[in-house]
Design an enzyme around this catalytic site. Structure first.
Site, PDB file in Angstrom:
ATOM      1  N   ASN A 259       0.796  -1.237   0.000  1.00 32.17           N
ATOM      2  CA  ASN A 259       0.000   0.000   0.000  1.00 32.17           C
ATOM      3  C   ASN A 259       0.823   1.278   0.000  1.00 32.17           C
ATOM      4  O   ASN A 259       0.298   2.363   0.269  1.00 32.17           O
ATOM      5  CB  ASN A 259      -0.984   0.002   1.179  1.00 32.17           C
ATOM      6  CG  ASN A 259      -0.256  -0.028   2.514  1.00 32.17           C
ATOM      7  OD1 ASN A 259       0.979  -0.093   2.540  1.00 32.17           O
ATOM      8  ND2 ASN A 259      -0.987   0.009   3.599  1.00 32.17           N
TER       9      ASN A 259
ATOM     10  N   ASP B  96       5.032 -16.053  15.668  1.00 30.52           N
ATOM     11  CA  ASP B  96       6.051 -15.782  16.679  1.00 30.52           C
ATOM     12  C   ASP B  96       5.356 -15.464  18.009  1.00 30.52           C
ATOM     13  O   ASP B  96       4.577 -14.518  18.088  1.00 30.52           O
ATOM     14  CB  ASP B  96       6.874 -14.567  16.205  1.00 30.52           C
ATOM     15  CG  ASP B  96       8.304 -14.603  16.676  1.00 30.52           C
ATOM     16  OD1 ASP B  96       8.511 -14.876  17.859  1.00 30.52           O
ATOM     17  OD2 ASP B  96       9.210 -14.330  15.857  1.00 30.52           O
TER      18      ASP B  96
ATOM     19  N   ASP C 214       9.777 -16.784  21.315  1.00 26.77           N
ATOM     20  CA  ASP C 214      10.814 -15.804  21.628  1.00 26.77           C
ATOM     21  C   ASP C 214      11.347 -15.997  23.050  1.00 26.77           C
ATOM     22  O   ASP C 214      10.556 -16.122  23.998  1.00 26.77           O
ATOM     23  CB  ASP C 214      10.155 -14.424  21.501  1.00 26.77           C
ATOM     24  CG  ASP C 214      11.137 -13.296  21.481  1.00 26.77           C
ATOM     25  OD1 ASP C 214      11.966 -13.262  20.569  1.00 26.77           O
ATOM     26  OD2 ASP C 214      11.076 -12.443  22.383  1.00 26.77           O
TER      27      ASP C 214
ATOM     28  N   GLU D 248      13.281 -20.192  20.871  1.00 29.50           N
ATOM     29  CA  GLU D 248      14.547 -19.469  20.812  1.00 29.50           C
ATOM     30  C   GLU D 248      15.124 -19.574  22.215  1.00 29.50           C
ATOM     31  O   GLU D 248      14.542 -19.064  23.172  1.00 29.50           O
ATOM     32  CB  GLU D 248      14.315 -17.998  20.457  1.00 29.50           C
ATOM     33  CG  GLU D 248      15.621 -17.234  20.343  1.00 29.50           C
ATOM     34  CD  GLU D 248      15.489 -15.729  20.585  1.00 29.50           C
ATOM     35  OE1 GLU D 248      16.298 -14.987  20.034  1.00 29.50           O
ATOM     36  OE2 GLU D 248      14.589 -15.303  21.338  1.00 29.50           O
TER      37      GLU D 248
ATOM     38  N   HIS E  96      16.482 -12.526  11.735  1.00 34.08           N
ATOM     39  CA  HIS E  96      16.277 -11.085  11.939  1.00 34.08           C
ATOM     40  C   HIS E  96      17.178 -10.518  13.041  1.00 34.08           C
ATOM     41  O   HIS E  96      17.225  -9.308  13.215  1.00 34.08           O
ATOM     42  CB  HIS E  96      14.809 -10.840  12.285  1.00 34.08           C
ATOM     43  CG  HIS E  96      14.437 -11.465  13.594  1.00 34.08           C
ATOM     44  ND1 HIS E  96      14.398 -12.839  13.770  1.00 34.08           N
ATOM     45  CD2 HIS E  96      14.157 -10.920  14.796  1.00 34.08           C
ATOM     46  CE1 HIS E  96      14.092 -13.087  15.027  1.00 34.08           C
ATOM     47  NE2 HIS E  96      13.935 -11.951  15.677  1.00 34.08           N
ATOM     48  N   ASP E  97      17.842 -11.379  13.807  1.00 34.27           N
ATOM     49  CA  ASP E  97      18.763 -10.903  14.839  1.00 34.27           C
ATOM     50  C   ASP E  97      20.212 -11.016  14.394  1.00 34.27           C
ATOM     51  O   ASP E  97      21.132 -10.767  15.189  1.00 34.27           O
ATOM     52  CB  ASP E  97      18.588 -11.724  16.130  1.00 34.27           C
ATOM     53  CG  ASP E  97      17.248 -11.466  16.785  1.00 34.27           C
ATOM     54  OD1 ASP E  97      16.725 -10.344  16.642  1.00 34.27           O
ATOM     55  OD2 ASP E  97      16.727 -12.386  17.432  1.00 34.27           O
TER      56      ASP E  97
HETATM   57  C1  GLC Z   1      14.395 -12.167  20.650  1.00 37.05           C
HETATM   58  C2  GLC Z   1      14.056 -11.688  19.262  1.00 37.05           C
HETATM   59  C3  GLC Z   1      14.605 -10.316  19.088  1.00 37.05           C
HETATM   60  C4  GLC Z   1      13.962  -9.407  20.081  1.00 37.05           C
HETATM   61  C5  GLC Z   1      14.132  -9.929  21.501  1.00 37.05           C
HETATM   62  C6  GLC Z   1      13.177  -9.259  22.425  1.00 37.05           C
HETATM   63  O1  GLC Z   1      15.743 -12.350  20.829  1.00 37.05           O
HETATM   64  O2  GLC Z   1      14.509 -12.586  18.316  1.00 37.05           O
HETATM   65  O3  GLC Z   1      14.411  -9.827  17.786  1.00 37.05           O
HETATM   66  O4  GLC Z   1      14.508  -8.134  19.969  1.00 37.05           O
HETATM   67  O5  GLC Z   1      13.872 -11.306  21.602  1.00 37.05           O
HETATM   68  O6  GLC Z   1      11.875  -9.684  22.178  1.00 37.05           O
END
Ligand code: GLC
Length: 600
Positions: free
Chosen positions: A69, A144, A246, A300, A374-375
């Site tokens: 968009n 997530d 997470d 994670e 993404h980290d």
């Molecule tokens: C995890 C996520 C990260 C986030 C952190 C806090 O490590 O992968 O991107 O900033 O948790 O939620």
């Protein structure tokens, strides 16, 4: 004799392939409604087969995938537009970073409503359409779960901060002012690094392991756990196929908040991951919710191998998999999580990490493998070579590593194009709270800012978050507006449209090797044996299953290198490689990757 062996192997492979096909049917979300019953364990010589072990997971950072968009931010409609592209990759599962309502202090990892869609990303109707579009294409969707903390803008926190006797007060962790200064807790993101934030209204501090807009939820309160389970059911009943969880190892806390023991002094993450009831709670979550659905769960969890087993061994009834940080943590200065060692990392250490984790999960539990997310920065910059000469070939080599491990591969969007780090020169270009606040911390402490910025060019998370490169038109075809984060200028040549046309592009190589992994169960379940352990250039290993033996040779260096493996390669057959003329004799070209089948 030879032909008998060949015959037996052919029959075995046929049985195996038929089993695979059958299992795929069982898990076809179109044939069985979502949340289908537990996948049956196939008989034969592969015990404990599961669809999530055989899956290739493709991770999408929705903010940066495709904007539909023109507001400069990727969204769910954008992903819907690109579903055929995703399907064309051959992957099975898509994991989306948080898509829930959020003020975006940490790009969605600060959730203000767990059952609503983030405005930037669209509506619940868009979500339903996305899920339906994925299931039509036999793709599974993993979301997530951010359960350790919410946003301070969540209704629960807004209530909790109103008064000390508010019914939501105990949804979070508080330290009342009259008790004195709270025991030291460090925040990962806060500009002061302080994990307690003073809240004047109730004259108390609240705990936040991440930014002060991410207060930690109090899992010791059964009401919080119930809310979480209710929320999980909400999404599973919609048909979601799993959750990535997470920092799941942080959820339990000793609420007396004792001083941090000396053994954890240099590693707060480890201390936060050692909470007393974390396994009890994950087991409860499994009992209350997860066990009722055929879903995939991946935590994670920056924990060691021993504790990893506590999360994932089948008899523990917790999660399917976790992912660890030992591999991606290599190469930092001692006692630093912020600064990369300019001397880099050693391949022998890299091999050691992945081989130890493989061995630990050979009999029990199940392993995962990733190099980007993404980290993390872009894998080709961090672990390969992003120079014009070697970017493509080294990114294909790394892809070969990921697709030939005995573990579920998590593959980060854009790595299939060989996207590399953008390498910002100035802090003003960064949008990530982590980079910005670390910069402030180092500045306030009078630290070396140049060293930090140089290190960020290699390690910063924003490198992995730049917009996806679709084509060579403005903004790489990501948005018609102003992208929320700069687009890597190399989009002119590194983009989907260009790579579609090139048979040998990283994109087409990725498609080939995903297909190859699926056609060769030896790559999923086969025994892994590391060879030539001390070689600092070549990573060599075999994978074996039902009489089939594959040899994988990966040159991690920009110079030719030889694998010292003591195997007769004269009758070996090349199955796949990242050069037009793959090596057949163990002498590898720069960043060469080759998969050979060894003769029996
Ligand atoms: C995890 C996520 C990260 C986030 C952190 C806090 O490590 O992968 O991107 O900033 O948790 O939620």
């Amino acid at each position: 004799m030879v032909s008998l062996k060949f015959y037996v192997r052919a029959v075995l492979s046929l049985i195996l392939l038929t089993m695979l096909a059958c299992q795929n049917q069982v898990n076809n979300p179109n044939q069985t409604p979502v949340n289908n019953p537990q996948t049956p364990t196939a008989a034969g010589d592969i015990p404990n087969r599961k669809w999530w072990k055989e899956a290739v997971v493709y991770q999408i950072y929705p903010r940066s995938f495709k904007d539909s968009n023109g507001d400069g931010v990727g969204d769910l409609r954008g992903i819907i537009e690109k579903l055929d592209y995703i399907k064309s990759l051959g992957v099975d599962v898509v994991w989306l970073n948080p898509i829930f309502a959020s003020p975006n202090d940490d790009n969605g990892y600060d959730i203000s409503d767990y059952e609503a869609i983030m405005k930037d990303f669209g509506t619940m109707a868009d979500f339903d359409a996305l899920l339906a579009g994925m299931h039509e294409r036999k793709l599974k969707l993993v979301l997530d779960l951010v359960a350790n903390h919410s946003s301070d803008e969540h209704r629960w926190f807004q209530e909790a901060r109103k008064s000390r006797d508010n019914p939501y007060r105990d949804y979070y962790h508080w330290w009342n002012e009259e008790k004195g200064t709270p025991p030291k807790r460090v925040s990962f993101f806060d500009d002061k690094g302080d994990g307690w934030q003073y809240e004047p209204n109730t004259k108390s501090y609240y705990l936040h392991y991440f930014s002060d807009k991410q207060p930690d939820l109090n899992w010791e309160n059964p009401k919080v756990r119930e809310e979480m389970y209710k929320m999980l059911k909400f999404w599973f009943d919609k048909g979601v196929d799993g959750f990535r969880m997470d920092v799941i190892h942080f959820i339990s806390k000793d609420t007396t908040f004792p001083p941090i023991p000396a053994e954890f002094k240099d590693d707060y993450g480890k201390f936060y991951g050692s909470g007393p009831k974390k396994h009890e709670y994950v087991q409860e979550m499994n009992r209350e919710v997860l066990s009722k659905y055929d879903v995939m769960t991946i935590g994670e969890a920056g924990v060691g191998m021993e504790d990893a087993h506590n999360y994932v061994d089948a008899d523990r009834q917790e999660l399917n998999m976790i992912y660890h940080f030992e591999g991606v943590g290599l190469g930092y200065l001692p006692n630093s999580k912020k600064i990369i060692d300019p001397n880099g990392w050693k391949l022998t250490d890299f091999k050691d990490v992945y081989s130890r984790w493989d061995a630990s999960f050979a009999e029990k539990g199940w392993n995962t493998v990733y190099l980007g997310n993404h980290d993390q920065p872009r894998m080709v910059t961090r672990w390969g070579n992003d120079s014009a000469e070697f970017r493509e070939v080294s990114s294909k080599m790394l892809t070969t590593f990921l697709m030939t491990q005995r573990a579920t591969p998590y593959y980060y969007f854009g790595d299939e194009l060989g996207m590399n780090n953008i390498k910002f020169d100035q802090i003003e270009d960064y949008k990530d709270i982590e980079s910005i606040n670390w910069y402030k911390q180092i500045k306030d402490a009078g630290g070396d800012l140049k060293q930090f910025l140089d290190s960020q060019k290699i390690a910063a998370r924003d490198n992995g978050r730049t917009p996806f490169q679709w084509e060579n038109s403005a903004n790489a075809g990501f948005t018609s507006g102003t992208p929320w984060l700069k687009v890597n200028p190399n989009y002119q040549t590194v983009n989907v449209a260009a790579e579609e046309k090139d048979e040998n592009s990283p994109l087409n190589y990725f498609r080939r090797i995903v297909k190859f992994r699926k056609e060769n169960p030896v790559l999923i379940y086969g025994k892994y044996t590391l060879l030539d352990k001390a070689n600092e250039s070549v990573y060599a290993y075999t994978r074996e299953l039902s009489g089939k033996k594959l040899l994988i040779l990966l040159n991690f260096k920009e110079k030719e290198a030889v694998a010292d493996i003591n195997l007769d390669l004269s009758r070996a057959k090349v199955l796949l490689g990242n050069y037009a003329a793959p090596s057949t004799d163990g002498k590898l070209k720069p960043y060469e990757a080759v998969i050979l089948e060894l003769a029996n």
